[in-house]
Design a protein around this motif. Structure first.
Motif, mmCIF file in Angstrom:
data_model
loop_
_atom_site.group_PDB
_atom_site.id
_atom_site.type_symbol
_atom_site.label_atom_id
_atom_site.label_comp_id
_atom_site.label_asym_id
_atom_site.label_seq_id
_atom_site.Cartn_x
_atom_site.Cartn_y
_atom_site.Cartn_z
ATOM 1 N N ARG A 1 0.934 -1.136 0.188
ATOM 2 C CA ARG A 1 -0.007 0.008 -0.138
ATOM 3 C C ARG A 1 0.822 1.166 0.058
ATOM 4 O O ARG A 1 1.691 1.532 0.834
ATOM 5 C CB ARG A 1 -1.119 -0.177 1.202
ATOM 6 N N GLY A 2 0.655 1.901 -1.134
ATOM 7 C CA GLY A 2 1.613 3.117 -1.174
ATOM 8 C C GLY A 2 3.337 2.825 -1.239
ATOM 9 O O GLY A 2 3.391 2.100 -1.953
ATOM 10 N N ASP A 3 3.872 3.294 -0.281
ATOM 11 C CA ASP A 3 5.142 3.236 -0.235
ATOM 12 C C ASP A 3 5.606 1.889 0.716
ATOM 13 O O ASP A 3 6.721 1.791 1.076
ATOM 14 C CB ASP A 3 6.001 4.283 0.295
ATOM 15 N N PHE A 4 4.521 1.164 1.028
ATOM 16 C CA PHE A 4 4.860 0.273 2.080
ATOM 17 C C PHE A 4 4.556 -1.226 1.729
ATOM 18 O O PHE A 4 3.109 -1.407 1.216
ATOM 19 C CB PHE A 4 4.151 0.508 3.351
ATOM 20 N N TYR A 5 5.404 -2.220 2.285
ATOM 21 C CA TYR A 5 4.594 -3.558 2.379
ATOM 22 C C TYR A 5 3.820 -3.537 3.780
ATOM 23 O O TYR A 5 4.366 -3.112 4.729
ATOM 24 C CB TYR A 5 5.891 -4.551 2.620
ATOM 25 N N ILE A 6 2.444 -4.120 3.625
ATOM 26 C CA ILE A 6 1.607 -4.045 4.862
ATOM 27 C C ILE A 6 1.917 -5.778 5.361
ATOM 28 O O ILE A 6 1.627 -6.673 4.882
ATOM 29 C CB ILE A 6 0.367 -3.754 4.578
ATOM 30 N N THR A 7 2.150 -5.734 6.713
ATOM 31 C CA THR A 7 2.456 -6.908 7.569
ATOM 32 C C THR A 7 1.065 -7.614 7.857
ATOM 33 O O THR A 7 1.193 -8.960 7.934
ATOM 34 C CB THR A 7 3.217 -6.842 8.846
ATOM 35 N N GLY A 8 0.062 -6.911 7.835
ATOM 36 C CA GLY A 8 -1.245 -7.733 8.360
ATOM 37 C C GLY A 8 -1.415 -7.684 10.011
ATOM 38 O O GLY A 8 -2.350 -8.129 10.432
#
Ligand code: BCO
Length: 572
Positions: free
Chosen positions: A433-440
């Motif tokens: 999402r955007g500039d990020f990997y989302i960990t959950g």
């Protein structure tokens, strides 16, 4: 430059401060990425050279293995070098594997597992570790989805493999690690003895695949998480090595099952990048007493285990045992409860240092040795990861505000982060999402950069350090004739953090069955269909219709301590 993402928080700057000398570790600095990196030749062989040059004591083993029967194996880096070159030759010459081919490795904690792990890395064969709890169906899914050309296992799982192998046309070789032989299987132990100790290690490019871990998602079957040699390089970096501060005189014991990334990182990459001895105790079953005895008996200085393991040890009188050499305790795979931290400290005098990571990220946050411990926090992000808390639009949130834990991937994706889910670009892009990997995972960050874990952001159940997708359990339940429908959720548990709880709508013909017996039958059924650690553990929480007055149109009364009840719903 090394892809440090964003500016380093002041609390993390000291992690980059002091490079280790070449004797202490192979040569990489935090800001250098080699074009090629192979953990076997660049790290393992480095330590073998150090032994030859008298800079590492060859009497300290690199792998020290024991079992309950009193058997023991000790190999130093030179011996491991020869044996893993032989293992690589078995893979390429006898099994016909080539660089980039995939191999599914399902073995208990026996020394051969570590030989084959490094053997794969030497030969450029992509390693897919799997827990020994996998059932025939789990194995079939893994073989088919990965298109693995080779499977390596013991005689117990060989039977499961043989029951599904005809449905895996891409599977070319079956390699058995056993004292016995089996028709249709190559015999690893015999081939290893005969194999040459000369092997030219593959010069692995940084973008090449190295390992694939299977991990559960909220829907469907487990996903394949692809890692490059960046995962291994990371353990050699000065910044990462400041976290555990292992040395060549340490003896480190990781209790995690070899099927998980925690074991790969904490029994292979972390100890061996520091020239540390990796200690292994093979036990047929998890026995807390045996663990405490091993800690008292062997000169272990460093231990890593899931929080549930500490919790189970703390059910015993830990203070009656003495651990004369133990200097450090670490935990990962789940959140550590502050009361377990306190109890362990009281019993042993040692703090437990939290490590946070996932199959996708490896070592991500930690409480490095020597920094202030804030009970309940899993520590600070370890470079090159820049972990932030973000909102649903991908904006970073200020300290104290709850959001999703995320790792910055733009402008540069950290080389030690997974490269993506194999054959699943949708899932890969939905993890960004955007500039990020989302960990959950959800959490907060404080003013000092400490991360505080709050729970999952999705339906994944985190039980005893395992990540369990509810649909995997629901699918297994659906195959039982008593189950019309089911819903599987996580339920808080004092010992395991969470446990799997299943609500089952019974088919008409089973509604009059004894609910307790039926619940047990369903538990056994799930254990047979899928890896047993996923089975619903909670006891029956609703009676079947026979013992209840049915009011049409009503869902029934809430059933303490649970609030769901229906005459035709059985809670397992
Ligand atoms: O509870 P039950 O006794 O009824 O059932 C247990 C086992 O007895 C049974 N089982 C195991 N192998 C079996 C089998 N049944 C049939 N056939 C087999 N081959 O099934 C149940 C399995 O549950 P379990 O694994 O939780 O077993 P147990 O003995 O309760 O062990 C407790 C723990 C704490 C040792 C275990 O849960 C554990 O090892 N947890 C840690 C997992 C871990 O290492 N996670 C890290 C993942 S990597 C990560 O998170 C990234 C971090 C950087």
């Amino acid at each position: 430059p090394w892809p440090i993402c964003g500016s380093l928080h002041p609390h993390r700057r000291h992690l980059l401060a002091r490079p280790f000398s070449r004797t202490e570790t192979p040569q990489w600095g935090d800001y250098e990425i080699p074009k090629e990196f192979n953990f076997a030749s660049d790290v393992m062989d480095h330590w073998a050279r150090m032994e030859k040059e008298g800079k590492r004591d060859p009497l300290i083993p690199a792998l020290w293995w024991v079992n309950d029967k009193g058997d023991e194996v000790k190999w130093n880096f030179q011996e491991l070098g020869d044996l893993t070159r032989q293992a690589a030759n078995v893979l390429t010459e006898n099994c016909g594997l080539q660089r980039g081919d995939r191999l599914l490795l399902i073995l208990p904690r026996i020394p051969d597992l570590w030989l084959l792990t490094v053997g794969c890395i030497r030969a450029g064969v992509v390693l897919l570790p799997g827990t020994i709890q996998l059932t025939a169906r789990d194995i079939l899914y893994r073989l088919q989805s990965s298109k693995a050309k080779c499977i390596v296992t013991n005689e117990t799982s060989a039977l499961a493999v043989d029951s599904v192998a005809s449905d895996c046309p891409q599977l070319k070789t079956k390699l058995l690690v056993s004292e016995k032989s089996l028709d249709g299987w190559l015999d690893f132990k015999t081939l290893l003895k005969a194999a040459s100790v000369d092997h030219t290690c593959v010069k692995t490019k940084m973008q090449e695949p190295m390992t694939i871990f299977f991990t559960s998602g909220t829907t469907g079957t487990p996903k394949m998480v692809l890692h490059t040699p960046g995962l291994a390089l990371r353990s050699c970096l000065p910044s990462t090595r400041q976290v555990l501060k292992l040395t060549s005189s340490d003896i480190s014991w990781c209790l995690s099952d070899p099927g998980w990334i925690l074991s790969f990182v904490a029994s292979v990459l972390e100890p061996w990048s520091s020239g540390t001895c990796s200690f292994i105790h093979q036990m047929p079953q998890f026995k807390p007493e045996a663990i405490l005895k091993t800690l008292s008996r062997y000169p272990i200085t460093y231990m890593t285990a899931a929080p549930s393991v500490y919790r189970m040890l703390l059910q015993l009188d830990v203070s009656s045992y003495k651990f004369p050499t133990l200097k450090h305790a670490a935990t990962g795979g789940d959140a550590l409860l502050p009361e377990d931290f306190e109890k362990w400290k009281k019993a042993t005098g040692l703090a437990i240092h939290e490590i946070y990571g996932q199959s996708e990220t490896g070592l991500t946050c930690a409480v490095p040795r020597g920094i202030k411990i804030k009970k309940g926090s899993m520590g600070i992000a370890i470079p090159p990861f820049d972990m932030q808390i973000i909102d649903e639009k991908g904006n970073t949130l200020p300290p104290g505000i709850e959001g999703e834990m995320a790792i910055r991937i733009k402008p540069t994706r950290p080389i030690c982060l997974f490269s993506g889910y194999v054959d699943n670009p949708e899932k890969t892009s939905s993890s960004e999402r955007g500039d990020f990997y989302i960990t959950g995972d959800r959490g907060t960050i404080d003013e000092d950069g400490y991360i505080w874990y709050l729970g999952r952001d999705d339906d994944i159940i985190k039980a005893s350090g395992y990540r369990i997708g509810p649909s995997e359990v629901e699918n297994a339940l659906a195959e039982h004739p008593a189950v019309a429908e089911s819903a599987v959720v996580g339920s808080q548990d004092p010992l395991r953090g969470e446990v799997v709880k299943a609500f089952v709508v019974l088919t008409p013909e089973f509604r009059s069955h004894d609910p307790d017996k039926l619940a047990q039958e369903l538990q056994q059924h799930v254990k047979k269909i899928t890896a047993p650690y996923k089975y619903p553990r909670k006891g029956p929480l609703c009676a079947a219709s026979k013992r209840m007055k049915v009011k049409l149109g009503s869902l029934g009364k809430p059933c303490l301590p649970y609030n769901v009840q229906h005459p035709n719903i059985l809670g397992v």
